[in-house]
Write a protein that holds these residues in place. Structure first.
Motif, PDB file in Angstrom:
ATOM      1  N   GLY A  25      18.083  -4.859  -9.840  1.00  0.00           N
ATOM      2  CA  GLY A  25      17.249  -3.706 -10.131  1.00  0.00           C
ATOM      3  C   GLY A  25      17.093  -2.777  -8.941  1.00  0.00           C
ATOM      4  O   GLY A  25      17.062  -1.553  -9.092  1.00  0.00           O
ATOM      5  N   LEU A  26      17.015  -3.354  -7.740  1.00  0.00           N
ATOM      6  CA  LEU A  26      16.827  -2.542  -6.539  1.00  0.00           C
ATOM      7  C   LEU A  26      18.096  -1.829  -6.109  1.00  0.00           C
ATOM      8  O   LEU A  26      18.038  -0.776  -5.483  1.00  0.00           O
ATOM      9  CB  LEU A  26      16.320  -3.426  -5.387  1.00  0.00           C
ATOM     10  N   THR A  27      19.256  -2.387  -6.419  1.00  0.00           N
ATOM     11  CA  THR A  27      20.502  -1.824  -5.887  1.00  0.00           C
ATOM     12  C   THR A  27      21.380  -1.152  -6.925  1.00  0.00           C
ATOM     13  O   THR A  27      22.318  -0.441  -6.559  1.00  0.00           O
ATOM     14  CB  THR A  27      21.335  -2.934  -5.200  1.00  0.00           C
ATOM     15  N   GLU A  28      21.101  -1.329  -8.215  1.00  0.00           N
ATOM     16  CA  GLU A  28      21.960  -0.738  -9.247  1.00  0.00           C
ATOM     17  C   GLU A  28      21.964   0.782  -9.174  1.00  0.00           C
ATOM     18  O   GLU A  28      23.001   1.416  -9.350  1.00  0.00           O
ATOM     19  CB  GLU A  28      21.482  -1.195 -10.640  1.00  0.00           C
ATOM     20  N   PHE A  29      20.813   1.377  -8.903  1.00  0.00           N
ATOM     21  CA  PHE A  29      20.711   2.825  -8.964  1.00  0.00           C
ATOM     22  C   PHE A  29      20.726   3.498  -7.595  1.00  0.00           C
ATOM     23  O   PHE A  29      20.840   4.716  -7.509  1.00  0.00           O
ATOM     24  CB  PHE A  29      19.457   3.223  -9.743  1.00  0.00           C
ATOM     25  N   LEU A  30      20.605   2.728  -6.535  1.00  0.00           N
ATOM     26  CA  LEU A  30      20.796   3.281  -5.199  1.00  0.00           C
ATOM     27  C   LEU A  30      22.288   3.280  -4.881  1.00  0.00           C
ATOM     28  O   LEU A  30      23.022   2.408  -5.359  1.00  0.00           O
ATOM     29  CB  LEU A  30      20.048   2.451  -4.154  1.00  0.00           C
ATOM     30  N   PRO A  31      22.755   4.230  -4.059  1.00  0.00           N
ATOM     31  CA  PRO A  31      24.192   4.267  -3.729  1.00  0.00           C
ATOM     32  C   PRO A  31      24.575   3.231  -2.675  1.00  0.00           C
ATOM     33  O   PRO A  31      25.087   3.547  -1.619  1.00  0.00           O
ATOM     34  CB  PRO A  31      24.378   5.704  -3.209  1.00  0.00           C
ATOM     35  N   VAL A  32      24.284   1.948  -2.997  1.00  0.00           N
ATOM     36  CA  VAL A  32      24.557   0.881  -2.031  1.00  0.00           C
ATOM     37  C   VAL A  32      25.392  -0.249  -2.626  1.00  0.00           C
ATOM     38  O   VAL A  32      25.719  -1.204  -1.930  1.00  0.00           O
ATOM     39  CB  VAL A  32      23.243   0.303  -1.461  1.00  0.00           C
ATOM     40  N   SER A  33      25.720  -0.198  -3.926  1.00  0.00           N
ATOM     41  CA  SER A  33      26.542  -1.177  -4.640  1.00  0.00           C
ATOM     42  C   SER A  33      25.755  -2.425  -5.039  1.00  0.00           C
ATOM     43  O   SER A  33      25.553  -3.338  -4.238  1.00  0.00           O
ATOM     44  CB  SER A  33      27.771  -1.610  -3.831  1.00  0.00           C
ATOM     45  N   TRP A 122      35.383  -4.064   2.888  1.00  0.00           N
ATOM     46  CA  TRP A 122      36.128  -2.807   3.011  1.00  0.00           C
ATOM     47  C   TRP A 122      35.638  -1.771   2.000  1.00  0.00           C
ATOM     48  O   TRP A 122      35.592  -0.571   2.284  1.00  0.00           O
ATOM     49  CB  TRP A 122      37.622  -3.065   2.819  1.00  0.00           C
ATOM     50  N   GLU A 123      35.287  -2.228   0.807  1.00  0.00           N
ATOM     51  CA  GLU A 123      34.800  -1.301  -0.212  1.00  0.00           C
ATOM     52  C   GLU A 123      33.436  -0.726   0.161  1.00  0.00           C
ATOM     53  O   GLU A 123      33.127   0.431  -0.151  1.00  0.00           O
ATOM     54  CB  GLU A 123      34.742  -2.026  -1.563  1.00  0.00           C
ATOM     55  N   LEU A 124      32.598  -1.529   0.830  1.00  0.00           N
ATOM     56  CA  LEU A 124      31.326  -1.013   1.329  1.00  0.00           C
ATOM     57  C   LEU A 124      31.551   0.129   2.315  1.00  0.00           C
ATOM     58  O   LEU A 124      30.869   1.160   2.275  1.00  0.00           O
ATOM     59  CB  LEU A 124      30.530  -2.140   2.000  1.00  0.00           C
ATOM     60  N   ILE A 125      32.518  -0.051   3.205  1.00  0.00           N
ATOM     61  CA  ILE A 125      32.834   0.995   4.182  1.00  0.00           C
ATOM     62  C   ILE A 125      33.369   2.239   3.477  1.00  0.00           C
ATOM     63  O   ILE A 125      32.991   3.368   3.805  1.00  0.00           O
ATOM     64  CB  ILE A 125      33.855   0.481   5.211  1.00  0.00           C
ATOM     65  N   ALA A 126      34.240   2.041   2.495  1.00  0.00           N
ATOM     66  CA  ALA A 126      34.851   3.174   1.796  1.00  0.00           C
ATOM     67  C   ALA A 126      33.791   4.054   1.143  1.00  0.00           C
ATOM     68  O   ALA A 126      33.825   5.289   1.248  1.00  0.00           O
ATOM     69  CB  ALA A 126      35.842   2.673   0.744  1.00  0.00           C
ATOM     70  N   GLY A 170      32.379  -3.763  -4.198  1.00  0.00           N
ATOM     71  CA  GLY A 170      31.792  -3.106  -3.037  1.00  0.00           C
ATOM     72  C   GLY A 170      31.640  -1.611  -3.188  1.00  0.00           C
ATOM     73  O   GLY A 170      31.073  -0.950  -2.309  1.00  0.00           O
ATOM     74  N   ILE A 171      32.125  -1.046  -4.294  1.00  0.00           N
ATOM     75  CA  ILE A 171      32.016   0.393  -4.524  1.00  0.00           C
ATOM     76  C   ILE A 171      30.764   0.653  -5.358  1.00  0.00           C
ATOM     77  O   ILE A 171      30.605   0.093  -6.440  1.00  0.00           O
ATOM     78  CB  ILE A 171      33.250   0.942  -5.269  1.00  0.00           C
ATOM     79  N   SER A 172      29.876   1.483  -4.864  1.00  0.00           N
ATOM     80  CA  SER A 172      28.638   1.793  -5.573  1.00  0.00           C
ATOM     81  C   SER A 172      28.915   2.766  -6.710  1.00  0.00           C
ATOM     82  O   SER A 172      29.500   3.829  -6.490  1.00  0.00           O
ATOM     83  CB  SER A 172      27.619   2.412  -4.610  1.00  0.00           C
ATOM     84  N   ARG A 173      28.487   2.415  -7.928  1.00  0.00           N
ATOM     85  CA  ARG A 173      28.680   3.303  -9.059  1.00  0.00           C
ATOM     86  C   ARG A 173      27.911   4.611  -8.858  1.00  0.00           C
ATOM     87  O   ARG A 173      28.457   5.705  -8.997  1.00  0.00           O
ATOM     88  CB  ARG A 173      28.217   2.626 -10.357  1.00  0.00           C
ATOM     89  N   ALA A 258      24.813   5.960   3.676  1.00  0.00           N
ATOM     90  CA  ALA A 258      26.116   5.746   4.313  1.00  0.00           C
ATOM     91  C   ALA A 258      25.960   4.851   5.535  1.00  0.00           C
ATOM     92  O   ALA A 258      26.739   3.908   5.743  1.00  0.00           O
ATOM     93  CB  ALA A 258      26.731   7.086   4.704  1.00  0.00           C
ATOM     94  N   TYR A 259      24.943   5.126   6.366  1.00  0.00           N
ATOM     95  CA  TYR A 259      24.693   4.302   7.547  1.00  0.00           C
ATOM     96  C   TYR A 259      24.417   2.852   7.141  1.00  0.00           C
ATOM     97  O   TYR A 259      24.928   1.910   7.767  1.00  0.00           O
ATOM     98  CB  TYR A 259      23.486   4.830   8.327  1.00  0.00           C
ATOM     99  N   TYR A 260      23.615   2.682   6.092  1.00  0.00           N
ATOM    100  CA  TYR A 260      23.266   1.333   5.640  1.00  0.00           C
ATOM    101  C   TYR A 260      24.500   0.564   5.189  1.00  0.00           C
ATOM    102  O   TYR A 260      24.686  -0.608   5.541  1.00  0.00           O
ATOM    103  CB  TYR A 260      22.254   1.418   4.498  1.00  0.00           C
ATOM    104  N   ARG A 261      25.355   1.215   4.402  1.00  0.00           N
ATOM    105  CA  ARG A 261      26.533   0.537   3.879  1.00  0.00           C
ATOM    106  C   ARG A 261      27.478   0.117   4.994  1.00  0.00           C
ATOM    107  O   ARG A 261      28.044  -0.978   4.971  1.00  0.00           O
ATOM    108  CB  ARG A 261      27.257   1.438   2.876  1.00  0.00           C
TER     109      ARG A 261
END
Length: 274
Positions: A25-33, A122-126, A170-173, A258-261
Motif C-alpha cells: 500500500g505504501l509503495t504501489e502509488f509512490l514512484p519507488v516500485s 539495476w531496474e531501481l537505478i533505471a 524494480g521498475i516503478s509503474r 530518484a535519490y531514494y531509488r
C-alpha cells in the motif's frame, strides 16, 4: 506492479500478510516500485511469500484506494461514455492495452525476473534516472512558461508502453507512467491522476482473474483471514499514499524519489556483494 507475491504458494502468516500489505500500500502509488520492495522484503527479511490470497488482496485493496480518491472522475468518465463522449474512457483503455498484452504473452519470463535480486537493483537505478530526467524536463517547461498539453491517443499509448515495462519488479509503474506523462508535457498532478486511473482496469482484471483461481478450490480460514486483512491494510495505506503524493507533487519535484531509488539500489548491491 503487483505480481511479486504470486511466486509463492505457501500460506502466509498473519504478520507476514500485514507487513507485505502495508509495504504494498505504501509503495504501489509512490514512484519507488512496490514489486521491487516486495521482492526485497521477502529476500532480506525472510518473509513468507504470500500466495494467491495475498495477491488478490493487494489487487483489490489497491483498486479500492484508487476509487476512493478518484470516484468522481470515474463516474464522470462513465457519464461521458454513456452520453457519447468516450474520449477519456478510450484513453484510459488504450493506455491499459500494452501492459495487458505483454503480461499475458510474457508472464513466465517476468516471473523469472522476480526471482533475480540483481536485476531488481539495476531496474531501481533505471527508474531513478528516468525520474531525474522527467524532473529536469518539468523544470525546463516551467522556466520557459510553456502551457501544458492535452493528452493525445498516441501519448496514452506511449504511457501504456511505460506501464508495460513496469511489470519488471524494480521498475516503478507510477514512476514510469508519471515520468512519461511529464515528458509529454502533462501537468504533474494530471500525470498522477491519469497514471492511477489507467491502472484501475488492470487491477480489476487481475483481481477477478486471481479471485477465480483462488476460489476454484475450497478456501481455508487462514486464506480468508489473509484476504480480509490484506484488502483492508493495502486499501488504507494506498489511500494515505495517494493523498500524500498529490500534495507532494503540487509543492515539490520527483528528484527526491530518484535519490531514494538510487540509494536503495546501492544498499541492495552492497547486500548482494556480501
Amino acid at each position: 506492479m503487483l505480481q511479486a507475491a504470486e511466486l509463492g504458494a505457501s500460506a502466509p502468516g498473519l504478520l507476514d500478510v500485514t507487513l507485505l500489505a502495508v509495504l504494498q500500500g505504501l509503495t504501489e502509488f509512490l514512484p519507488v516500485s512496490s514489486s521491487g520492495h516486495l521482492v526485497l522484503a521477502e529476500h532480506l527479511l525472510g518473509l513468507q511469500e504470500g500466495g494467491l490470497a495475498l495477491v488478490v488482496a493487494l489487487h483489490v485493496g489497491s483498486l479500492i484506494s484508487v476509487l476512493a480518491i478518484y470516484h468522481r472522475d470515474v463516474l464522470a468518465m462513465l457519464r461521458d461514455l454513456l452520453a457519447g463522449r468516450p474520449r477519456m474512457a478510450l484513453l484510459v483503455l488504450l493506455a491499459s492495452v500494452p501492459a495487458a498484452v505483454v503480461g499475458i504473452l510474457f508472464e513466465d519470463w517476468f516471473e523469472e525476473r522476480f526471482a533475480d535480486s540483481r536485476s531488481t537493483a539495476w531496474e531501481l537505478i533505471a527508474t531513478g534516472v528516468m525520474l531525474g530526467v522527467a524532473e529536469v524536463l518539468r523544470r525546463r517547461r516551467g522556466t520557459v512558461e510553456r502551457p501544458y498539453k492535452p493528452l493525445s491517443a498516441a501519448g496514452a499509448l506511449l504511457i501504456g508502453a511505460a506501464q508495460a515495462v513496469a511489470i519488471l519488479p524494480g521498475i516503478s509503474r507510477s514512476g514510469a507512467t508519471i515520468s512519461t506523462s511529464l515528458a509529454l508535457g502533462q501537468h504533474p498532478v494530471e500525470a498522477a491522476r491519469f497514471s492511477f486511473l489507467m491502472a484501475s482496469p488492470l487491477m480489476l482484471g487481475a483481481g477477478i482473474k486471481k479471485s477465480l483461481d483462488l476460489f476454484a478450490e475450497p478456501v481455508s480460514s487462514a486464506e480468508m483471514t489473509a484476504l480480509v486483512v490484506g484488502v483492508a491494510t493495502s486499501a488504507i495505506a494506498g489511500w494515505v499514499v495517494i493523498r500524500f503524493l498529490l500534495n507532494f507533487l503540487r509543492r515539490r519535484g520527483l528528484q527526491w524519489f530518484a535519490y531514494y531509488r538510487i540509494a536503495l539500489a546501492a544498499v541492495v548491491a552492497a547486500f548482494l556483494l556480501r
